[in-house]
Design a protein around this motif. Sequence first.
Motif, PDB file in Angstrom:
ATOM      1  N   SER A 178     -12.792  31.602  -5.247  1.00 51.90           N
ATOM      2  CA  SER A 178     -13.280  30.173  -5.794  1.00 51.90           C
ATOM      3  C   SER A 178     -14.612  30.073  -5.003  1.00 51.90           C
ATOM      4  N   PRO A 179     -14.628  28.866  -5.285  1.00 55.27           N
ATOM      5  CA  PRO A 179     -15.745  28.192  -4.627  1.00 55.27           C
ATOM      6  C   PRO A 179     -15.806  27.680  -3.200  1.00 55.27           C
ATOM      7  N   PRO A 196     -21.767  31.101   0.745  1.00 54.62           N
ATOM      8  CA  PRO A 196     -23.044  29.525   0.487  1.00 54.62           C
ATOM      9  C   PRO A 196     -24.777  29.802   0.008  1.00 54.62           C
ATOM     10  N   VAL A 197     -24.516  29.233  -0.305  1.00 55.99           N
ATOM     11  CA  VAL A 197     -26.111  28.872  -0.291  1.00 55.99           C
ATOM     12  C   VAL A 197     -26.928  27.911   0.976  1.00 55.99           C
ATOM     13  N   VAL A 216     -20.737  27.289  -5.297  1.00 54.52           N
ATOM     14  CA  VAL A 216     -20.812  27.591  -4.123  1.00 54.52           C
ATOM     15  C   VAL A 216     -21.514  26.721  -3.057  1.00 54.52           C
ATOM     16  N   PRO A 217     -20.822  26.805  -1.757  1.00 53.48           N
ATOM     17  CA  PRO A 217     -21.751  25.769  -1.378  1.00 53.48           C
ATOM     18  C   PRO A 217     -22.488  25.741  -0.982  1.00 53.48           C
ATOM     19  N   LEU A 275     -20.916  18.170  -4.528  1.00 54.11           N
ATOM     20  CA  LEU A 275     -21.134  19.828  -3.719  1.00 54.11           C
ATOM     21  C   LEU A 275     -20.368  18.861  -1.256  1.00 54.11           C
ATOM     22  N   ARG A 276     -19.595  20.903  -1.989  1.00 52.37           N
ATOM     23  CA  ARG A 276     -19.671  21.251  -0.339  1.00 52.37           C
ATOM     24  C   ARG A 276     -20.810  21.284   0.637  1.00 52.37           C
ATOM     25  N   ILE A 277     -21.348  20.562   1.732  1.00 47.11           N
ATOM     26  CA  ILE A 277     -21.943  20.557   2.295  1.00 47.11           C
ATOM     27  C   ILE A 277     -21.726  21.049   3.964  1.00 47.11           C
TER      28      ILE A 277
END
Length: 304
Positions: A2-3, A8-9, A35-36, A83-85
């Motif tokens: 899952s994301p 992450p990037v 992805v995060p 976006l998850r950051i």
Amino acid sequence: MSPTSALPVVAGLDGSRAGSAAADWAAREALLRGVPLRLVHAWDHIPTPYATLAGVAVPPDPDWSERLLAEARASLARRHPELRIDTARVSGDPATALVAAASEAELLVLGSRGRTRTAGLLLGSVSRAVVARTEHPVVLVRSDGSAEPAEDDSLAVTGEPVPDGDVVVGVDPDRPDDTVLAFAFDAAARRGTGLRVIHGRTPAAEHSAEGFPRADDLAAAPAPLEGAPADVLRPWQRKFPGVPVTAQAVVGRAGSHLVDASRHAALLVVGRAGRQAALGAHIGPVTDAVLHHAAAPVAVVPHD
């Protein structure tokens, strides 16, 4: 995966415009990959003498790193609310810290200073060390410093339209590598673009007396890609049937042809042999030329 559990990037920030360009590019790449995004500032906390401003000593700001990360996160979150950051501040030698960050990421994205009259991407010492040492893909994104970050995501940080050209990959016809090809095909598939494969060879029999390829040979029309390189591409074309592939065989040094192709590319992908040089950072002549002169973002993919 899952994301929320995917790697992450990671984008490296340093307070420069090039770092902001890298973060902006990395945000879009994270969305493409689902992805995060992780924003990282690597700083050397060794005490340094006070700087001076108008002759007055000014102490270093211990909170600058945190503010840099917070402001970058807030700016990207406004433009990419889905976006998850997250952020991370790491101390120590910046190159070592960024290599460590790359080991826990799908991709590391760094900024590279903008164009001058003599060079395109000016590869700084930290970026060069990271590219040479990491075992994971690194993308270098240039910024020319001509405009502020755009609120419209159809624009890059430079204020120019985000490139919508093909992904371009350089292939060594004698030693094609599946790791590099996998990255390039995947990048093209995620973007819904074509893949342009460029390989070059300087035939030994066609050198001039001085040992260099003849000018007439360099200007000759390239022959179509065939034989072993085509055989290498075939299984990847079956794996990514939705990616249109064009192949170009060029005569002469591949670096100059890749730089030319980068002017209309969304992303340029090159490989880097995994070996370390006895002295200094080893990147390789083709990759080094591309990093200094390419117009598009450059992905450097380590391989055996």
